[in-house]
Write a protein that holds these residues in place. Structure first.
Motif, mmCIF file in Angstrom:
data_model
loop_
_atom_site.group_PDB
_atom_site.id
_atom_site.type_symbol
_atom_site.label_atom_id
_atom_site.label_comp_id
_atom_site.label_asym_id
_atom_site.label_seq_id
_atom_site.Cartn_x
_atom_site.Cartn_y
_atom_site.Cartn_z
ATOM 1 N N SER A 142 0.862 -1.185 0.000
ATOM 2 C CA SER A 142 0.000 0.000 0.000
ATOM 3 C C SER A 142 0.895 1.230 0.000
ATOM 4 N N ALA A 170 -8.086 2.906 -3.824
ATOM 5 C CA ALA A 170 -6.692 3.357 -3.866
ATOM 6 C C ALA A 170 -6.599 4.862 -3.647
ATOM 7 N N GLU A 224 -6.541 5.786 -0.008
ATOM 8 C CA GLU A 224 -5.216 5.599 0.596
ATOM 9 C C GLU A 224 -4.265 6.718 0.175
#
Length: 725
Positions: free
Chosen positions: A324, A347, A350
């Motif tokens: 990640s 995504a 994040e």
């Protein structure tokens, strides 16, 4: 309905009376209508000192006769009904009513016609209006609300002519008096306003005043969606609108996202000058987009940190990978996405939590393919964390000063001062190929795709302050926020040329644009007028955009309008002259003394004047002498050279001699724009390349292209205020 009598307000007292307009519009909204009746429109126009004829509302035939007699015959009588917008089609207009009896008959006839046209129409009465004298020039003043540009004012010839000629011009509202006068002087039929066949010139100031007032009305009351004053009768002593049509839209308007300039520059500097780039979906598998992006970053020479993100791999292309982006301990400036559309929002969350300021969204599968909700979801997540999005549905971007190839396309390292962007990946590849083959050199190539967030005005704001960029060229299928773009372009174009290729300018092209990127292409005439008013150079084609980007940065700015053609081929001279006319260039009228000076260098059977035809059989010295004279004379501001391939002066010899003369002039501080057309065998191609390398914009086999590039440079110089007078 709010009547003028009920408000008891005179036109003079109502000037700039916003309270009156608010009361009228609130009444229309309360009635569940969007269109104003004629008396209501009259009240609104009176409140902003927009001149309309005397009028009144008759509820009976006798009242029609009384009103008409009071204001003086002849009069015009019209149906008043919010349900009948096109009065003439309904038989709801009778002109030239000359007596009380005619007024009564006209009243009854109009009512009968209206009921036949639309039996359930709500009829307020019959408008009796002062008939204006004949002999005036019919013009049109209007206002519309464009999806991209917002409020616009329009001017053109009125009456039936507007439908036949479609000779309208548009500007962003509000306009001041100078801008209004510029509008009036920019229609094709502007000579008609100056009087034709003995007619008198109209009062342009009066027309400009109406334009200013109409635009102020729109600015104060954004719920006014459309306004039509057609015709506006213009005479030598004033202007009066015959009729007013006003349509409103009372739906709540969504505010457009507009970060301030400092915010844009701050985010864009981190995107274009990143210390660390993450690749979301990096891959070791050849042929995958995530692998191509990684290789381009590495092989392109990027010196910053590359952060591959992959849920399973330990390394990608020999670089430590992270499951990640949150696992990477350092800061990341930009994240390149190479994962399927359905994974992008997770995504993005994040990326936002990591504090990354910019993302490059390569994946497709969003608004362009019928998934606008997915795109909106992605944008909402990005906005939550103040992350800027480039894309989605793009090839990525290049920024050569940082050796940054954040793309899956071919790596590119031809450095230069041109920044180019495209809404289409195919156009982006054309930019790469053209720049490489012509050695144009670029500072940046950017894909914008669906433009969910970052768009052309963000790029303009960045490139305006970028020392590595001297010219900006943009391909677009729409402008998401045309008003924001035009405001930024007007500022930027004063410093650097801004070139735009607007695709979708035809009905066929617009349909293709909508299916390709989810863009709603606007009215091309609106684009044409607003771009021009913003100082933008509009390119006619993809090749034109590329040639302008290449040539405009090479040519020095002209200091005046006088253009001189020197040619070795009479036929080329004629074609070059035509091209000058087509591109708005002024062929200098040759002074007698300069004419005599040129004749000293050309054979008796040659021709001075403009073009200067030295004929085809002349040696290199004749080219040199005439071009030197053209460069040294301060009255000449730009030169166009026409070369014809001969054995007396071969192409490369011609190129060398021209380079000699130009270099000599530059050493003396003389630097004028020079373009050249070379016709002949294949050797002229190498000669053109050599000339271009030395700042002479030259093309083989064409007389049009070099003049088009010179014309583009002139358009920029005029808009930037570099040419006076």
């Amino acid at each position: 309905m709010v009547t003028q009598a009920a408000l008891k307000i005179s036109p003079r007292e109502a000037a700039a009376d916003q309270a009156t307009v608010r009361k009228v519009l609130d009444g229309v909204k309360a009635d569940g209508r969007t269109s104003l009746t004629a008396p209501e429109a009259k009240l609104v126009c009176d409140a902003y000192d927009i001149p309309l004829p005397k009028e009144g509302l008759a509820k009976s035939a006798d009242e029609a006769a009384r009103l008409a007699g009071g204001m003086g015959y002849p009069v015009v009588m019209k149906i008043v009904s919010a349900d009948i917008l096109h009065k003439t089609d309904a038989g709801g207009v009778i002109v030239g009513v000359k007596s009380d009896d005619e007024a009564r008959r006209a009243h009854d006839t109009i009512l009968a016609n209206a009921r036949k046209y639309k039996a359930d129409a709500k009829i307020e009465g019959i408008q009796v209006q002062q008939m204006l004298p004949t002999g005036a020039t019919e013009t049109l003043i209007g206002a519309i609300t464009d999806p991209s540009f917002g409020k616009l004012v329009a001017f053109g010839l009125g009456g039936v002519l507007v439908e036949v000629l479609k000779d309208l011009t548009f500007r962003l509202a509000p306009v001041n008096e100078a801008q209004a006068l510029d509008m009036i002087g920019s229609i094709k039929a502007k000579e008609m306003l100056d009087g034709v066949r003995g007619g008198e010139a109209v009062d342009r100031g009066a027309l400009a005043s109406i334009l200013v007032q109409v635009s102020a009305l729109l600015d104060d009351f954004p719920e006014i969606e459309e306004l039509d004053l057609n015709p506006v009768f213009a005479t030598k002593s004033g202007a009066t609108a015959v009729d007013a049509r006003i349509v409103c839209n009372f739906e709540a308007r969504k505010e457009r996202f507009r970060p301030d300039q400092d915010e844009i520059v701050r985010a864009m500097n981190r995107i274009f000058h990143p210390k660390a780039v993450a690749v979301i979906g990096a891959s070791n598998e050849a042929g995958k987009i995530g692998n191509s992006v990684m290789k381009n970053l590495i092989n392109g020479g990027y010196k910053g940190t590359i952060v591959p993100v992959h849920p399973k791999a330990d390394t990608i292309e020999g670089i430590k990978a992270y499951k990640s982006i949150l696992d990477y301990p350092g800061e990341v400036d930009v994240a390149v996405f190479a994962v399927p559309a359905k994974l992008c929002n997770g995504a993005m969350d994040e990326v936002g939590r990591k504090g990354v300021p910019g993302t490059v969204m390569i994946p497709s599968g969003f608004a362009e393919s019928g998934e606008p909700e997915l795109q909106e979801e992605l944008l909402a997540t990005a906005r939550k964390y103040n992350v800027r999005i480039m894309g989605p549905n793009i090839y990525g971007f290049y920024y050569t000063p940082e050796n940054l190839c954040a793309t899956f396309c071919t790596a590119f390292d031809v450095k230069g001062k041109a920044a180019l962007s495209s809404q289409s990946g195919g156009v982006g590849m054309s930019i790469i190929g053209f720049a490489r083959s012509t050695k144009m050199g670029v500072s940046s190539i950017v894909g914008l795709g669906n433009k969910s967030d970052l768009d052309e005005d963000d790029l303009l704001t960045f490139f305006e302050q970028d020392p590595n960029t001297s010219v900006i060229a943009m391909h677009c299928e729409d402008l998401k926020d045309g008003r924001a773009f035009s405001e930024v372009a007007e500022r930027v174009s004063k410093k650097k040329p801004v070139i735009v290729l607007k695709a979708g300018r035809t009905a066929y092209g617009a349909k293709a644009a909508a299916s390709h990127t989810g863009a709603l292409a606007g009215n091309d005439k609106i684009y044409d007028d607003i771009l021009k008013a913003s100082g933008v150079i509009r390119a006619p084609s993809l090749r034109g955009m590329l040639e302008y980007a290449r040539g405009v940065q090479v040519l020095p700015a002209p200091k005046g309008e006088n253009v001189l053609i020197i040619t070795g081929a009479g036929g080329s001279g004629v074609l070059l002259s035509d091209a000058c006319f087509d591109n708005g260039l002024t062929l200098m009228k040759m002074p007698d003394d300069l004419d005599a000076a040129f004749r000293k260098f050309i054979p008796p059977f040659g021709a001075a004047g403009n073009p200067v035809d030295i004929t085809g059989g002349e040696p290199p010295l004749t080219y040199q002498n005439t071009v030197r004279l053209g460069l040294n004379d301060e009255r000449i501001h730009a030169l166009i050279l026409g070369y014809w391939h001969t054995i007396v002066t071969p192409p490369l010899v011609f190129a060398d001699k021209m380079i000699e003369v130009v270099t000599e002039a530059r050493a003396k501080g003389i630097d004028k724009p020079i373009v050249a057309s070379l016709v002949g065998d294949v050797e002229v191609e190498k000669a053109c390349e050599k000339l271009y390398d030395h700042g002479i914009v030259a093309y083989p086999y064409t007389t049009e292209t070099p003049v088009e590039v010179l014309g583009a440079k002139y358009k920029w110089a005029r808009a930037a205020g570099l040419i006076k007078g």
